[in-house]
Design a protein around this motif. Structure first.
Motif, PDB file in Angstrom:
ATOM      1  N   ALA A   3       0.857  -1.188   0.000  1.00 40.76           N
ATOM      2  CA  ALA A   3       0.000   0.000   0.000  1.00 40.76           C
ATOM      3  C   ALA A   3       0.888   1.231   0.000  1.00 40.76           C
ATOM      4  O   ALA A   3       2.088   1.142   0.256  1.00 40.76           O
ATOM      5  CB  ALA A   3      -0.892  -0.012   1.229  1.00 40.76           C
ATOM      6  N   PRO A  21      -4.282   1.068  -1.877  1.00 38.83           N
ATOM      7  CA  PRO A  21      -3.829  -0.263  -1.472  1.00 38.83           C
ATOM      8  C   PRO A  21      -2.830  -0.865  -2.464  1.00 38.83           C
ATOM      9  O   PRO A  21      -2.384  -1.991  -2.279  1.00 38.83           O
ATOM     10  CB  PRO A  21      -5.121  -1.079  -1.452  1.00 38.83           C
ATOM     11  CG  PRO A  21      -5.950  -0.434  -2.509  1.00 38.83           C
ATOM     12  CD  PRO A  21      -5.635   1.035  -2.395  1.00 38.83           C
ATOM     13  N   SER A  22      -2.476  -0.112  -3.472  1.00 43.05           N
ATOM     14  CA  SER A  22      -1.593  -0.607  -4.523  1.00 43.05           C
ATOM     15  C   SER A  22      -0.686   0.525  -5.000  1.00 43.05           C
ATOM     16  O   SER A  22      -1.045   1.699  -4.908  1.00 43.05           O
ATOM     17  CB  SER A  22      -2.442  -1.127  -5.693  1.00 43.05           C
ATOM     18  OG  SER A  22      -1.671  -1.296  -6.852  1.00 43.05           O
ATOM     19  N   SER A  52      -8.409  -1.223  -6.152  1.00 43.75           N
ATOM     20  CA  SER A  52      -9.444  -1.995  -5.475  1.00 43.75           C
ATOM     21  C   SER A  52      -9.613  -3.367  -6.121  1.00 43.75           C
ATOM     22  O   SER A  52      -9.760  -4.384  -5.428  1.00 43.75           O
ATOM     23  CB  SER A  52     -10.764  -1.228  -5.505  1.00 43.75           C
ATOM     24  OG  SER A  52     -11.777  -1.975  -4.875  1.00 43.75           O
ATOM     25  N   VAL A  55      -6.957  -5.804  -5.108  1.00 45.91           N
ATOM     26  CA  VAL A  55      -7.271  -6.406  -3.799  1.00 45.91           C
ATOM     27  C   VAL A  55      -8.298  -7.524  -3.993  1.00 45.91           C
ATOM     28  O   VAL A  55      -8.161  -8.613  -3.428  1.00 45.91           O
ATOM     29  CB  VAL A  55      -7.790  -5.336  -2.813  1.00 45.91           C
ATOM     30  CG1 VAL A  55      -8.349  -5.974  -1.551  1.00 45.91           C
ATOM     31  CG2 VAL A  55      -6.680  -4.347  -2.482  1.00 45.91           C
ATOM     32  N   ARG A  56      -9.312  -7.285  -4.818  1.00 49.91           N
ATOM     33  CA  ARG A  56     -10.325  -8.303  -5.079  1.00 49.91           C
ATOM     34  C   ARG A  56      -9.682  -9.567  -5.669  1.00 49.91           C
ATOM     35  O   ARG A  56      -9.998 -10.684  -5.265  1.00 49.91           O
ATOM     36  CB  ARG A  56     -11.400  -7.787  -6.029  1.00 49.91           C
ATOM     37  CG  ARG A  56     -12.511  -8.823  -6.290  1.00 49.91           C
ATOM     38  CD  ARG A  56     -13.464  -8.413  -7.405  1.00 49.91           C
ATOM     39  NE  ARG A  56     -14.021  -7.078  -7.275  1.00 49.91           N
ATOM     40  CZ  ARG A  56     -15.075  -6.765  -6.537  1.00 49.91           C
ATOM     41  NH1 ARG A  56     -15.684  -7.692  -5.825  1.00 49.91           N
ATOM     42  NH2 ARG A  56     -15.521  -5.527  -6.503  1.00 49.91           N
ATOM     43  N   TYR A  59      -7.642 -11.165  -2.648  1.00 53.24           N
ATOM     44  CA  TYR A  59      -8.327 -11.545  -1.416  1.00 53.24           C
ATOM     45  C   TYR A  59      -9.795 -11.920  -1.589  1.00 53.24           C
ATOM     46  O   TYR A  59     -10.436 -12.351  -0.639  1.00 53.24           O
ATOM     47  CB  TYR A  59      -8.214 -10.414  -0.383  1.00 53.24           C
ATOM     48  CG  TYR A  59      -6.792 -10.105  -0.003  1.00 53.24           C
ATOM     49  CD1 TYR A  59      -6.055 -10.975   0.800  1.00 53.24           C
ATOM     50  CD2 TYR A  59      -6.173  -8.946  -0.452  1.00 53.24           C
ATOM     51  CE1 TYR A  59      -4.744 -10.691   1.142  1.00 53.24           C
ATOM     52  CE2 TYR A  59      -4.858  -8.653  -0.118  1.00 53.24           C
ATOM     53  CZ  TYR A  59      -4.154  -9.539   0.678  1.00 53.24           C
ATOM     54  OH  TYR A  59      -2.854  -9.253   1.006  1.00 53.24           O
ATOM     55  N   CYS A  63     -11.518  -3.410  -2.251  1.00 58.46           N
ATOM     56  CA  CYS A  63     -10.941  -2.636  -1.150  1.00 58.46           C
ATOM     57  C   CYS A  63     -11.824  -1.432  -0.842  1.00 58.46           C
ATOM     58  O   CYS A  63     -11.834  -0.448  -1.587  1.00 58.46           O
ATOM     59  CB  CYS A  63      -9.529  -2.172  -1.507  1.00 58.46           C
ATOM     60  SG  CYS A  63      -8.763  -1.211  -0.183  1.00 58.46           S
ATOM     61  N   SER A  64     -12.546  -1.502   0.254  1.00 58.25           N
ATOM     62  CA  SER A  64     -13.426  -0.399   0.623  1.00 58.25           C
ATOM     63  C   SER A  64     -12.625   0.858   0.960  1.00 58.25           C
ATOM     64  O   SER A  64     -13.100   1.973   0.738  1.00 58.25           O
ATOM     65  CB  SER A  64     -14.329  -0.790   1.787  1.00 58.25           C
ATOM     66  OG  SER A  64     -13.560  -1.096   2.930  1.00 58.25           O
ATOM     67  N   ALA A  66      -9.961   1.977  -0.608  1.00 58.46           N
ATOM     68  CA  ALA A  66      -9.669   2.663  -1.878  1.00 58.46           C
ATOM     69  C   ALA A  66     -10.911   3.384  -2.380  1.00 58.46           C
ATOM     70  O   ALA A  66     -10.837   4.525  -2.834  1.00 58.46           O
ATOM     71  CB  ALA A  66      -9.166   1.674  -2.919  1.00 58.46           C
TER      72      ALA A  66
END
Length: 95
Positions: A3, A21-22, A52, A55-56, A59, A63-64, A66
């Protein structure tokens, strides 16, 4: 997934510390550059939605944080006229 934070300077000279997050933000912005508001918003939407989705992919959920950051950026941008410019002050290297 590393992040990162990045700092924005708004047209009124206020600054915001933002989260991604990225590291994809680095592909869309350059520290020290300023962007016309419509272009800045387009880049922010693309970058934070990609972040986001990364992240999906990793995981199984978006990503809420983001998406919340994007909402804060859009709300703040609404305070300024379309011809305003937003500067990307700096990237903070991930810890």
């Amino acid at each position: 997934m590393p992040a990162m934070h990045f700092t924005l300077r708004w047209p009124d000279a206020s600054e915001s510390r933002c989260y991604s997050p990225s590291l994809v933000i680095r592909d869309y912005f350059e520290p020290g550059a300023s962007y016309p508001l419509p272009d800045f918003l387009r880049r922010s939407r693309e970058a934070l939605q990609i972040a986001s989705e990364r992240v999906r992919a990793k995981y199984g959920f978006a990503c809420s944080m983001a998406l919340d950051e994007l909402a804060r950026i859009e709300a703040r941008a609404a305070d300024f006229p379309p011809q305003a410019r937003v500067a990307v002050v700096a990237f903070e290297d991930p810890a």
